[in-house]
Design a protein around this motif. Structure first.
Motif, short mmCIF file in Angstrom:
data_model
loop_
_atom_site.label_atom_id
_atom_site.label_comp_id
_atom_site.label_asym_id
_atom_site.label_seq_id
_atom_site.Cartn_x
_atom_site.Cartn_y
_atom_site.Cartn_z
N THR A 82 44.25 41.29 26.70
CA THR A 82 43.68 40.14 26.00
C THR A 82 43.33 40.51 24.57
O THR A 82 42.79 41.58 24.32
CB THR A 82 42.41 39.65 26.73
OG1 THR A 82 42.78 39.19 28.03
CG2 THR A 82 41.73 38.52 25.98
N THR A 101 41.45 45.07 26.02
CA THR A 101 41.12 44.01 25.07
C THR A 101 41.16 44.55 23.65
O THR A 101 40.93 45.74 23.40
CB THR A 101 39.71 43.42 25.31
OG1 THR A 101 38.73 44.42 25.06
CG2 THR A 101 39.59 42.90 26.73
N ASP A 155 45.94 35.70 26.00
CA ASP A 155 46.26 36.51 27.17
C ASP A 155 47.75 36.82 27.16
O ASP A 155 48.59 35.90 27.13
CB ASP A 155 45.88 35.79 28.46
CG ASP A 155 44.37 35.71 28.64
OD1 ASP A 155 43.70 36.73 28.43
OD2 ASP A 155 43.86 34.62 28.98
N ARG A 165 37.96 41.75 31.73
CA ARG A 165 39.30 42.34 31.59
C ARG A 165 39.30 43.86 31.64
O ARG A 165 40.33 44.47 31.89
CB ARG A 165 39.93 41.90 30.26
CG ARG A 165 39.96 40.41 30.02
CD ARG A 165 40.99 39.70 30.90
NE ARG A 165 41.26 38.38 30.39
CZ ARG A 165 40.60 37.29 30.71
NH1 ARG A 165 39.56 37.37 31.52
NH2 ARG A 165 40.93 36.11 30.24
#
Length: 601
Positions: free
Chosen positions: A48, A99, A326, A94
């Protein structure tokens, strides 16, 4: 003159080797194996990317102009303290190592917090403080940020000091050194995301800023930097990022999606080019959009060459939203391939401020609150800007009065001293109020929230009339006899309030029953209609004088005076000297809306 692209490519071909590859991000997660039809298990990995833009100096959910918690009619909240809470939530969901967090520019200008640390207690001073935006963004853990045009408002030294204080790079692939033609800032950032199986995923973020900087901040960048088009520079860098092993290429672009420009043809580059970059430059997976202060949760643009969709997202300004991209990747033929991309935005009003951020910058916030609440004078009556977009009001007259008086004093004894001085201003904030009684710095600053400076330009009567006609496009056409709703009367064609100029020193009507281009009745000075060959001095802000808004004639008009003091500070100083703000001294009805000669209001 346009930059010679072949010469630029030759000069900068080697610069990619000089941009460091970011360190790996730990915490393996986000990978899975799935059965594929007709074959064995395929390796997949998801991650992400979160994005902000147009933060404009907002750390707290606070309005320094009202000295209260921020509030608007849509229930939005603002600030990095809120964004921090959203970011923490996504990282927890996540896994931090799956990320990234990036920004699309306009970071260090816009609030009294950012102004204070650029001008009052500047970060460039000896043993100066660390900029609150650098402190907050470092604490939250940004990976990279593109430069916005407002990063240049306070000059290159402030920007370079801010860059030095950030733990992440400020990217600007199309901000070039004017002498060498090479990037004046890192063009890109590349990082690794570690996967449980298979090699790391390399993610590249290409930063693109706005070519309008060359117009809007000409005084700071002329002769020092050039700003070629976003599409041109993306076409140069994206294939190089791919050749350097980037599995995923994200563009962080301080540029809207409309394909239009507010400065017309004064530069051969498009201001709002993000969608054009996605459509015309192959090899891009996603674009974080900035600059336009719009909310675009997800927009898909098909690349003309590859037929692949590129996903764009723009979070709302000031930290009101957080974009969340995403990515789904699959391992094919010895490399990671982007299989899917989706985007959405999260609303910062749905979470509380992160107490770690508010504690971190509590002292800085308190200093600025004390500063803006200093009393600088008194006012004999309250003045509001609520009706300023459609009615001549004293609060805008005050801006024009101070600007015109400042220019007259500056031109005294010069060859232009005998010319009438006109002044332009706009309703920069519909919520600005000068209260009856004590007047503080924040009250006056609320009238003029931008860091514009003042200039004086020579114009003719014919040019003045064209200028006013251009400005009057701001109103919707309402035939005589039809009801007039103020809520739907203004901002025709999406024109913002700050691009509707009113001019003092002349009297004129705006006939909204007529088509744009034939609405101005007058202008009149001293009972005589202005002749085409009459000459005037126009007190005008540097944004407009440099082409902002694409108003006719002003950018090419002869400049007879300019200074570097913000108009906001000039007004504050005037109030301090005068001691009392009395509309009887400066207020007059110079313009009005009419229909066939009958006033609308």
């Amino acid at each position: 003159m346009p930059l010679d692209r072949r010469g630029f490519l030759g000069r900068t071909a080697a610069t990619g080797a000089g941009v460091a590859l970011a360190g790996a991000v730990a915490a393996p997660a986000g990978a899975r194996e799935e059965d594929r039809s007709g074959g064995g298990a395929a390796k997949r990995y998801s991650f992400t990317v979160m994005g902000t833009t147009d933060l404009h100096g907002n750390v707290f959910n606070w309005d320094y102009f009202t000295d209260a918690e921020y509030d608007d009619r849509d229930g939005n909240d603002i600030g990095l303290a809120k964004i921090s809470t959203l970011v923490a939530r996504i990282r927890q969901e996540r896994g931090r190592g799956n990320t990234l967090l990036i920004d699309a520019g306009d970071t260090i200008q816009g609030t009294q917090l950012s102004y204070y640390y650029a001008k009052v207690d500047p970060i460039t001073g000896e043993n100066g403080p660390v900029h609150p935006m650098a402190q907050a963004m470092n604490a939250i853990g940004y990976d990279a940020a593109a430069l916005g045009n407002h990063e240049f408002n306070y000059g290159i030294p402030v920007l370079r000091k801010f860059e030095e204080q950030c733990d992440f790079p400020l990217l600007g692939a199309n901000a070039l050194d004017a002498v060498t033609g090479r990037p004046a800032f890192p063009p890109y950032w590349m990082g690794r995301l570690r996967t449980p199986r298979g090699r790391d995923v390399k993610v590249a973020v290409l930063g693109l800023t706005n070519p309008g900087i060359a117009v809007w901040d000409k005084a700071h960048v002329q002769g020092r930097m050039t700003f070629p088009g976003l599409e041109e520079q993306a076409a140069f860098w994206v294939p190089r990022l791919r050749s350097m092993g980037a599995d995923v290429v994200i563009v962080s672009a301080h540029s809207g999606t409309s394909g239009t420009s507010s400065y017309g043809d004064r530069l051969p580059h498009v201001e709002n080019a993000a969608a054009l970059v996605a459509e015309r430059v192959p090899g891009i997976d996603a674009v974080l959009v900035g600059h336009a202060h719009a909310e675009i949760p997800e927009r898909r643009v098909v690349n003309a060459e590859t037929g692949r969709e590129v996903v764009l997202s723009e979070p709302l300004k000031w930290g009101q939203r957080l974009s969340v991209f995403d990515f789904g990747l699959v391992w094919e033929r010895g490399r990671w391939v982007v299989e899917s991309v989706s985007a959405r935005v999260l609303d910062s009003a749905e979470v509380e401020e992160d107490p770690a951020i508010t504690r971190l910058l509590g002292d800085e916030h308190a200093k600025v609150v004390a500063y803006v609440n200093q009393v600088v004078g008194t006012s004999v009556e309250a003045m509001s800007s609520a009706e300023a977009p459609y009615r001549d009001t004293p609060v805008v007259d005050l801006i024009n009065f101070v600007q015109a008086e400042t220019v007259r004093e500056a031109l005294a004894g010069t060859e232009h001293a005998g010319l009438p001085v006109l002044s332009q201003a706009a309703c920069f904030s519909r919520s600005a109020v000068i209260p009856a009684g004590e007047v503080t710095i924040r009250d006056v600053a609320g009238l003029y929230p931008f860091e514009n400076t003042l200039e004086a330009r020579l114009i003719t009567g014919a040019q003045l009339r064209e200028y006013l006609e251009f400005s009057a496009r701001y109103y919707a056409r309402v035939p005589a006899g039809a009801p007039v709703d103020p809520a739907g009367l203004t901002n025709a064609g999406g024109i913002p309030d700050y691009n509707y100029d009113v001019v003092s020193g002349v009297s004129y009507d705006v006939d909204i029953s007529r088509e744009p281009g034939s609405r101005i009745v007058g202008p009149v000075i001293g009972g005589r209609e202005v002749a085409d060959d009459d000459r005037f001095v126009l007190a005008v802000n540097n944004y407009r004088a440099n082409g902002g808004g694409n108003f006719p004639h002003i950018a090419s008009a002869p400049q007879v005076w300019a200074n570097s003091e913000e108009i906001r500070n000039t007004i504050i100083a005037w109030v301090q000297r005068a001691g009392e703000v009395d509309p009887a001294r400066f207020a007059s009805v110079d313009w009005r809306l009419v229909r066939e000669g009958t006033p609308v209001f």
